[in-house]
Write a protein that holds these residues in place. Structure first.
Motif, PDB file in Angstrom:
ATOM      1  N   PHE A   2     -53.577  37.429 -34.204  1.00  0.00           N
ATOM      2  CA  PHE A   2     -52.925  36.461 -35.069  1.00  0.00           C
ATOM      3  C   PHE A   2     -52.593  37.125 -36.404  1.00  0.00           C
ATOM      4  O   PHE A   2     -53.115  38.182 -36.732  1.00  0.00           O
ATOM      5  N   ALA A   3     -51.742  36.466 -37.172  1.00  0.00           N
ATOM      6  CA  ALA A   3     -51.325  37.014 -38.465  1.00  0.00           C
ATOM      7  C   ALA A   3     -52.513  37.116 -39.418  1.00  0.00           C
ATOM      8  O   ALA A   3     -53.473  36.345 -39.333  1.00  0.00           O
ATOM      9  N   GLU A   4     -52.435  38.057 -40.333  1.00  0.00           N
ATOM     10  CA  GLU A   4     -53.477  38.200 -41.338  1.00  0.00           C
ATOM     11  C   GLU A   4     -53.506  36.972 -42.238  1.00  0.00           C
ATOM     12  O   GLU A   4     -52.473  36.401 -42.568  1.00  0.00           O
ATOM     13  N   LYS A   5     -54.723  36.568 -42.621  1.00  0.00           N
ATOM     14  CA  LYS A   5     -54.900  35.406 -43.478  1.00  0.00           C
ATOM     15  C   LYS A   5     -55.513  35.827 -44.808  1.00  0.00           C
ATOM     16  O   LYS A   5     -56.098  36.900 -44.924  1.00  0.00           O
TER      17      LYS A   5
ATOM     18  N   GLN B 281     -44.941  38.035 -39.289  1.00  0.00           N
ATOM     19  CA  GLN B 281     -45.541  39.353 -39.079  1.00  0.00           C
ATOM     20  C   GLN B 281     -46.488  39.391 -37.886  1.00  0.00           C
ATOM     21  O   GLN B 281     -47.087  40.428 -37.595  1.00  0.00           O
ATOM     22  N   SER B 282     -46.617  38.274 -37.175  1.00  0.00           N
ATOM     23  CA  SER B 282     -47.552  38.189 -36.052  1.00  0.00           C
ATOM     24  C   SER B 282     -46.855  38.433 -34.720  1.00  0.00           C
ATOM     25  O   SER B 282     -45.940  37.681 -34.351  1.00  0.00           O
TER      26      SER B 282
ATOM     27  N   ASN C 245     -44.176  28.416 -35.877  1.00  0.00           N
ATOM     28  CA  ASN C 245     -45.100  29.546 -36.024  1.00  0.00           C
ATOM     29  C   ASN C 245     -44.356  30.833 -36.373  1.00  0.00           C
ATOM     30  O   ASN C 245     -44.843  31.651 -37.161  1.00  0.00           O
TER      31      ASN C 245
ATOM     32  N   GLU D 179     -51.933  29.356 -37.484  1.00  0.00           N
ATOM     33  CA  GLU D 179     -51.179  29.853 -36.335  1.00  0.00           C
ATOM     34  C   GLU D 179     -51.836  29.470 -35.013  1.00  0.00           C
ATOM     35  O   GLU D 179     -51.154  29.029 -34.069  1.00  0.00           O
ATOM     36  N   SER D 180     -53.143  29.622 -34.921  1.00  0.00           N
ATOM     37  CA  SER D 180     -53.835  29.311 -33.673  1.00  0.00           C
ATOM     38  C   SER D 180     -53.757  27.829 -33.340  1.00  0.00           C
ATOM     39  O   SER D 180     -53.660  27.442 -32.166  1.00  0.00           O
TER      40      SER D 180
ATOM     41  N   TYR E   9     -45.323  32.645 -39.696  1.00  0.00           N
ATOM     42  CA  TYR E   9     -46.094  33.874 -39.491  1.00  0.00           C
ATOM     43  C   TYR E   9     -45.218  34.964 -38.861  1.00  0.00           C
ATOM     44  O   TYR E   9     -45.496  35.447 -37.748  1.00  0.00           O
TER      45      TYR E   9
ATOM     46  N   ASN F  95     -48.019  37.755 -31.896  1.00  0.00           N
ATOM     47  CA  ASN F  95     -48.358  36.629 -31.028  1.00  0.00           C
ATOM     48  C   ASN F  95     -47.288  35.540 -31.037  1.00  0.00           C
ATOM     49  O   ASN F  95     -46.998  34.943 -30.001  1.00  0.00           O
TER      50      ASN F  95
ATOM     51  N   ALA G  25     -57.543  39.816 -36.330  1.00  0.00           N
ATOM     52  CA  ALA G  25     -56.382  40.462 -36.930  1.00  0.00           C
ATOM     53  C   ALA G  25     -55.759  41.383 -35.892  1.00  0.00           C
ATOM     54  O   ALA G  25     -56.442  42.157 -35.234  1.00  0.00           O
TER      55      ALA G  25
END
Length: 421
Positions: A67-70, A374-375, A368, A342-343, A372, A377, A64
């Motif tokens: 990458f974005a929160e899951k 809010q990420s 992506n 995302e990854s 995502y 990355n 976290a």
């Protein structure tokens, strides 16, 4: 351009490797222990006591901030203190080790016992020897209160405190399996999938089995999954055919499970997603490990992403279309939208960039961003794409967005400063 592209790819891969190493190293050094979970607690007004719960969170939560929160499906595990370590290890192996996708990464909530004979019996039973002596009979019948605790206190608490997705599984063995069947029957929508391992269906002088089959006969169980497991609890001179004719008290346990399976197999109109397995080589105590493994493989069989070796090596737009279709199917089964991780997209995007397939790389990097937003990355990666494409203006804009979100995001400032010179 070629050297710049190589530098971007090497730096990005090195960055990911550093984060993996630092996360593992920092975790180990912090406690000098290998830990698979933490102990939480909840004060229950329904049960009038404090209940300890054991919590396991997926490893990907370590990343976290990168990458974005899951959000994750949740497994609620009865007799949690007995089965927590095996179930956690199983889920990790099936969901993340070696890139496995046999089941999703999941949060595990191990529910420990205070009075097992009270909580995991749905009705009060008079003495029923040899299975229900006085010590078991007297406190029995607290199952309805326990179900209320799950529904009104524990599940809301877990949803508030942890990053949960809506999909929930309940796993129980023996009296725990009895509780699983009670909740499936009387609180059907509380969980999406159920695992009943060698359940004590003979409970209350066989009345529980009769009531269960009567109620389930009229229920629509569409979108519900159940895995039922039976252990070999017979003498050596018995088998699953002979035992049906036996009338001794010692075979009541397995006969009740066989009767339940007969009913569930015949009741096709319920639309239940159902599987059953008899474990001839396992007894009542040993069966939970293998049965839980088989249950997860059955319940989440839709989750495995199957790519051939050529598809993995020669990634292209057609392969990614297959991946997108897979996650649409996963979303349908879980009941909520699951985007391609995302990854995963990031990895394939850089592969495409390395092969100079700018059209596919651009699509993936932008996907992506859409999935995502809010990420940091995703904007850093999109900035890399624009830099490699010679679009300095958009590269700068994306790097600036990264730093606006996280001023310490690794390497972004250096990349931005170089472009601004």
């Amino acid at each position: 351009m070629k050297s710049s592209l190589v530098r971007i790819l090497i730096n990005k891969l090195a960055l990911f490797f550093v984060f993996v190493m630092l996360s593992n190293f920092g975790f180990a050094q912090k406690n000098s222990k290998i830990e698979i979970g933490t102990i939480d607690s909840i004060s229950s007004k329904v049960l009038n006591e404090n209940r300890k719960i054991w919590i396991h969170l997926p490893r990907s939560l370590q990343y976290a901030g990168v990458f974005a929160e899951k959000k994750y499906p949740v497994v609620y595990l009865l007799d949690g203190d007995a089965h927590f370590s095996s179930v956690v290890g199983m889920i990790e192996q099936l969901s993340e080790i070696n890139g496995n996708t046999n089941c999703p990464e999941m949060i595990v909530v191990g529910i420990t016992n205070t009075n097992r004979n009270r909580d995991l019996t749905p009705t009060h039973s008079e003495i029923d020897l040899p299975f229900v002596p006085k010590a078991v009979s007297e406190p029995s019948g607290g199952g309805e209160k326990f179900a209320e605790f799950l529904e009104k206190e524990l599940i809301p608490y877990i949803n508030t405190k942890y990053p949960t997705a809506p999909y929930k599984t309940l796993v129980g063995h023996s009296f725990g399996g009895l509780t699983v069947m009670n909740i499936l029957t009387n609180y059907t929508s509380l969980f999406n999938s159920y695992v009943a391992i060698d359940p004590s269906m003979w409970w209350d002088h066989d009345q529980f089995l009769k009531e269960t089959t009567k109620k389930l006969a009229t229920k629509n169980l569409a979108n519900i999954s159940l895995f039922l497991a039976a252990a070999n609890t017979m003498d050596d001179n018995m088998d699953v055919v002979k035992v049906r004719k036996d009338t001794t008290v010692f075979t009541r346990h397995i006969r009740a499970i066989l009767d339940l399976n007969d009913f569930l197999k015949q009741n096709k109109k319920s639309n239940l997603n159902y599987d059953y397995k008899y474990y001839n080589e396992d007894n009542h105590g040993s069966v939970p490990l293998i049965a839980t493994y088989d249950a997860f493989r059955f319940i989440f069989k839709f989750n495995q992403l199957k790519l051939s070796i050529p598809e993995q090596i020669d990634f292209n737009a057609a392969v990614f279309a297959k991946i997108e279709k897979h996650f649409k199917d996963v979303s349908k089964h879980l009941g909520y939208k699951v985007d391609v991780p995302e990854s995963t997209v990031n990895n394939f995007a850089y592969q495409s960039l390395g092969k100079k397939d700018l059209e596919l790389a651009g699509y993936l990097f932008k996907l992506n961003v859409a999935n995502y937003p809010q990420s940091p990355n995703v904007y850093d990666s999109l900035g890399d794409f624009y830099e490699a494409s010679g679009d300095k203006k958009n590269a700068i804009a994306n790097y600036e967005k990264v730093l606006a979100m996280d001023k310490n995001f690794p390497e972004t400032k250096g990349k931005l400063d170089k472009l601004l010179k």
